[in-house]
Design a protein around this motif. Structure first.
Motif, PDB file in Angstrom:
ATOM      1  N   SER A 101       0.829  -1.213   0.000  1.00 13.35           N
ATOM      2  CA  SER A 101       0.000   0.000   0.000  1.00 13.35           C
ATOM      3  C   SER A 101       0.863   1.263   0.000  1.00 13.35           C
ATOM      4  O   SER A 101       0.498   2.257  -0.632  1.00 13.35           O
ATOM      5  N   ARG A 115       2.115   1.757  -3.514  1.00 10.57           N
ATOM      6  CA  ARG A 115       1.011   2.248  -4.357  1.00 10.57           C
ATOM      7  C   ARG A 115       0.817   3.765  -4.140  1.00 10.57           C
ATOM      8  O   ARG A 115       0.653   4.524  -5.094  1.00 10.57           O
ATOM      9  N   VAL A 160      -7.531  -1.379   0.137  1.00 16.72           N
ATOM     10  CA  VAL A 160      -7.400  -0.023  -0.403  1.00 16.72           C
ATOM     11  C   VAL A 160      -8.609   0.853  -0.043  1.00 16.72           C
ATOM     12  O   VAL A 160      -8.491   2.069   0.097  1.00 16.72           O
TER      13      VAL A 160
END
Length: 540
Positions: A64, A67, A263
């Motif tokens: 994460s 990202r 997410v």
């Protein structure tokens, strides 16, 4: 992004890194250290001479955060910014900023002990004291000594005892970056609740009905607790009188969730809607969820412990430490003044909680780590005298050597054997690596690969066994899953995978049988990768 505290310290950080090989950065919760440090060094040219590696103790955080950084730099994930976790590598030769788990960096150092692809190594979240990070601390200390002066190491942490790490690295500088932006009011319970799930439910609904807007983050111990609380919250929120309070969405957050569901917690809620995020300690430091104003802290965490005298692992629910309690509270003060509801009395926090979490190295099996250090084959590394920040007990080191001797990984003099070398090529626990090698000799490699892949999956693949009751018996009649024919879980796992294989890996079969599609696809991929490694080993 502009208001992240760490950005005000950019010049100071760069200046300190230029003058020193090792820098400790203590960035409090929410300072932006995980996403911004790599970008700061990238802006100042450190990616010209190599890749910046940032280690994370958890897979979810590595993915994460990578990202998020790719998004901020407006580049496709996997190109300039990528990540590598066990059994999944999203990097290319273009990658300049690479997020990876500490375990993956250790594996890379087997084939490249100097780690010379990297100009900077950032060991992030070092206060979590994961076993792999502790070993990396010892290894990078050695690299700083033998690599050229342009190699930089940053150790970052939320609340680590910076002086202790600074001493370990011969008095390197310590920079403090403040993080908590707003005050947090801490409210204690009068007594420990009988059930922390029920107590969390009650406090969460009270907040929802009485307090102004702001998301609620609830710390639970594991997936089972989370699922129970999520369904109780959904039930309770539905039963509230319409119009009596704002809308609510309830999200679970734990390591076994598919990435697209993890997410969701980073997207802001719709207008006039409160989010309830029910999480494991993954949200304690690894991931920052904006919008949280209220934290409910159960005071517990699930921890894997190893007992060298019995050779057994157990997963125990234990009290958190003061450091963890403070990390959890800090999550409430990110966007405005917040409140932390501790489901335990002040006296328990003061008198019963340990000051800091016990390092993993002092409560886990060291067989894998000892095999790893032996396979490095570095003349200046003596396992029993290895430079650890906190040394493990001699009992657990002896236990590791004994285990490795029993499975032929080392000989009676403690030297690594041919089998031990082969085992270290496999990204598995030593006992599982040994199983594959033996299966290869005895002609049952295909079945062993399946069992090992099923055991390596991050998720619990066997459908939950409900309590013995009428429901249980009825459920058993409905399920067409194989039951292991009386030979136990390993054979059941093998039979389940083979049943799925016969349907040509049909996702519908998984859903009908209560198996996680993503988990099973992951197993299939792991099995393929292990099969490729075994083929290489056989040829070699």
């Amino acid at each position: 992004m502009a208001n992240l505290p760490i950005l005000q310290f950019e010049e100071k950080i760069v200046e300190t890194v230029e003058k020193n090989s090792v820098v400790v950065i203590i960035g409090e919760t929410g300072s932006g250290k995980s996403t911004q440090l790599s970008q700061i060094l990238h802006r100042h040219g450190y990616t010209k001479s190599g890749v910046i590696a940032i280690t994370q103790p958890r897979r979810v955080a590595a993915v994460s955060v990578a990202r998020r950084v790719a998004q901020e730099l407006d580049v496709p994930l996997g190109e300039d910014v990528g990540y590598a976790i066990r059994f999944e590598d999203r990097t290319t030769s273009k990658t300049r900023i690479k997020y990876l788990t500490d375990g993956v960096l250790l594996r890379e150092s087997l084939s490249n002990p100097m780690l010379d692809d990297y100009s900077v190594i950032i060991l992030d979240e070092a206060h979590e004291r994961s076993l792999n990070t502790d070993i990396l601390l010892g290894l990078v200390k050695r690299l700083v000594r033998i690599r050229a002066s342009n190699f930089k190491v940053l150790i970052t942490s939320a609340t680590l005892d910076g002086e202790k790490v600074s001493e370990f690295f011969s008095g390197c500088p310590v920079l403090n970056v403040p993080g908590k932006l707003y005050p947090v009011e801490i409210l204690y319970s009068k007594e420990r609740p009988v059930s922390y799930i029920e107590s969390s439910l009650k406090v969460a609904i009270d907040i929802h009905v009485r307090e102004p807007e702001g998301d609620i983050l609830i710390f639970m111990t594991g997936q089972d607790d989370i699922e129970k609380l999520v369904s109780r919250l959904e039930e309770k929120v539905r039963s509230l009188a319409e119009g009596s309070c704002m809308d609510a969405i309830i999200y679970p957050l734990h390591g076994s969730l598919p990435p697209e569901m993890q997410v969701r917690v980073f997207s802001p809620p719709p207008p006039n809607c409160r989010r309830f995020i029910v999480s494991t300690n993954i949200a304690e430091t690894s991931l920052t969820v904006d919008g949280v104003v209220y934290v409910i802290d159960s005071g517990y965490v699930k921890q894997r412990q190893y007992n060298p005298s019995s050779g057994m692992f157990s997963l125990d629910v234990i009290q958190i430490s003061k450091v963890q309690a403070n990390q959890r509270a800090g999550r409430a003060g990110r966007t405005r003044p917040g409140k932390c509801y501790r489901l335990y009395p002040l006296a328990v926090y003061r008198d019963d909680f340990l000051d800091a979490t016990i390092p993993e190295i002092q409560r886990t099996s060291l067989a894998g780590s000892v095999l790893y250090l032996k396979s490095l084959d570095l003349p200046d590394i003596d396992i029993l005298k290895f430079d650890f920040l906190d040394a493990p007990s001699s009992e657990s080191l002896e236990d590791a050597l004994k285990q490795l001797y029993f499975i032929d990984a080392i000989d009676e003099n403690g030297a690594i054997t041919r089998i031990g070398r082969t085992m270290s090529d496999l990204p598995l626990e030593p006992s599982l690596s040994r199983t594959l090698i033996e299966a290869n000799e005895t002609g049952c490699l295909s079945q062993a690969l399946t069992v090992v892949a099923m055991l390596s999956a991050e998720t619990t693949l066997l459908p939950a066994r409900s309590k013995p009751s009428e429901k249980k018996r009825k459920h058993d009649d409905d399920s067409n899953l194989p039951n292991g024919s009386g030979y136990g879980d390993h054979i059941q796992l093998l039979q389940i995978f083979e049943s799925w294989d016969r349907t040509n890996y049909d996702p519908v079969w998984c859903k009908e049988n209560g198996m996680q599609v993503r988990g099973m696809v992951f197993v299939k991929d792991v099995r393929r990768q292990l099969c490729q490694i075994m083929q290489k080993i056989s040829k070699g």
